[in-house]
Write an enzyme that holds these catalytic residues in place. Structure first.
Site, mmCIF file in Angstrom:
data_model
loop_
_atom_site.group_PDB
_atom_site.id
_atom_site.type_symbol
_atom_site.label_atom_id
_atom_site.label_comp_id
_atom_site.label_asym_id
_atom_site.label_seq_id
_atom_site.Cartn_x
_atom_site.Cartn_y
_atom_site.Cartn_z
ATOM 1 C CB SER A 202 -1.288 -0.365 1.213
ATOM 2 O OG SER A 202 -0.216 -0.229 2.841
ATOM 3 C CE LYS A 203 2.986 1.673 4.621
ATOM 4 N NZ LYS A 203 2.322 0.068 4.862
ATOM 5 C CG HIS A 204 3.643 7.032 -0.688
ATOM 6 N ND1 HIS A 204 4.083 6.544 0.674
ATOM 7 C CD2 HIS A 204 3.064 8.311 -0.774
ATOM 8 C CE1 HIS A 204 2.745 8.437 1.344
ATOM 9 N NE2 HIS A 204 2.696 8.730 1.103
#
Length: 417
Positions: A202-204
């Site tokens: 889910s991270k950038h």
């Protein structure tokens, strides 16, 4: 404002489009660059960092991008925090100050090193560590502070750095939710003694699962690298049992993950900037709503918007849980009240569920009672927030529909108050 029947009560949804999600290709930034590097790694025949070039290339370029000397890649964001904590070579019972609102991965490494997490309260509007509360919790056993840049919002780093320097304790940044966020012109990750990043789905930027610990301290970097690889100094060439220098883990990142993350590094700045633009657009579309507030952004800060933290107060005519449930029914991807409870109310702390029935290290060293009321600002903040999932690939139409949902729900509850 027109009052419409809420979707939760059988009305039509405000969000009619399928929004990009971190779980789908539409919500990620994978393309030929990742594919090329993954294929190169496969065709090389070496998928281990020990012998490959992908993980080492990622480490070198990530450190340069943050502006530090070293980066150590590992298998998860939790592992990256563990590398930082392990680099301190703590004694059992040493204390590490942590926030009560974060992912449990920030806290578990402290316990695995038999140290004690000490919870300091947060600013009720930004939900990040309050320096005054940190200061109150420093004791002779305090060895470090872990400052979590929550949901992409930078912590007050000037104040935290001053406190850490004055007390001669280490400042660790947890940047897992805050890639490329800026504090007074400086990137998060460049201001502490060490910093940790997560490459979870889910991270950038992501490789599915992975992490990076960065530092400009040579000794911390060396110990973290050893800790990630069974404390085996591979460049020594030794094979005897003495080569395993201390108790450690195997947190190595593989070459396939390194290849994906290395390609992602080129795209993260743009991804964060697109998140900012759409988040700012949403803020403009919901301004003036009674009892509904956009995320507070203190002067000089540039958040990364991993989440868009909506705040609901009594003037809205309802509570955040009810408002959030209605918003989710309208099609807005969100968590009502984010993590709901501060982490110190988890059975790990409240019931001391650690090693068997021993309760260790709490039974030997704990200085706090893990009960409701320990961090009142955190508890109140969680009761008032709705965490909207944010994505770099949201279109202006997506933002319009999310804004329409917030306005619709706000109008409904305002009409009832």
């Amino acid at each position: 404002m027109t009052v419409q029947t809420l979707a939760i009560d059988g009305g039509p949804k405000a969000v009619t489009d399928t929004l990009p999600s971190f779980l789908t290709a539409e919500g990620r930034t994978f393309d030929g660059e990742e594919e090329d590097l993954v294929l190169e790694a496969l065709r090389s025949g070496c998928l281990s960092r020990n012998g490959g070039r992908m993980v080492k290339g990622l480490e070198q370029d990530f450190a340069a991008a943050i502006g530090v000397k070293h980066a150590v890649a590992c298998s998860s964001g939790t592992a990256s925090v563990h590398l930082a904590v392990a680099a301190l070579d703590l004694e059992p019972g040493d204390e590490v100050i942590v926030p009560p609102i974060t992912d449990i991965g920030t806290i578990l490494p402290v316990l695995w090193q038999n140290a004690i997490p000490v919870f300091a309260d947060v600013d009720p509007l930004t939900l990040v560590l309050d320096p005054a509360e940190v200061e109150k919790n420093i004791t002779s056993r305090t060895k470090a502070i872990i400052a979590v840049h929550l949901a992409g919002m930078p912590c007050p780093m000037d104040e935290l750095r001053e406190i850490a320097a004055r007390h001669r304790i280490v400042l660790i940044e947890d940047c897992s939710q805050a890639f490329w966020a800026e504090y007074r012109g400086a990137l998060v990750g460049s201001m502490g003694d060490m910093a940790c990043f997560s490459l979870q789905q889910s991270k950038h930027m992501t490789c599915g699962e992975g992490g990076l610990m960065v530092t400009s301290n040579d000794a911390y970097a060396q110990r973290a690298l050893l800790f990630s690889d069974k404390a085996w100094p591979r460049d020594s060439g030794a094979l005897g049992s003495w080569r395993f220098l201390f108790l450690s883990q195997n947190y190595r990142m593989n070459e396939l993950s390194g290849a994906v993350a290395w390609a992602q590094l080129k795209k993260v700045a743009d991804a964060v900037q697109r998140r900012r633009l759409t988040a700012d657009a949403l803020t403009g579309k919901i301004s003036g709503l009674k009892g509904v507030s956009a995320p507070l952004v203190p002067s000089g800060l540039n958040p990364a918007y991993w989440l868009y933290m909506l705040r609901i107060d009594a003037a809205s005519g309802t509570d955040a849980k009810t408002f959030g449930d209605a918003l989710i029914a309208e099609g807005v991807p969100a968590w009502a009240q984010y993590i709901v409870d501060p982490l110190y109310l988890s059975p790990i702390f409240a019931e001391k569920r650690t090693y068997g029935s021993s309760g260790y290290p709490f039974t030997a060293f704990a200085s706090q009672e893990f009960v409701p009321g320990l961090c009142p600002n955190a508890e109140a903040a969680l009761r008032s927030c709705i965490a909207i999932h944010w994505n770099e690939n949201y279109s202006s139409r997506n933002v319009e529909q999310i804004a329409a949902a917030i306005n619709k729900v706000a109008a409904y509850f305002a009409s009832k108050s």
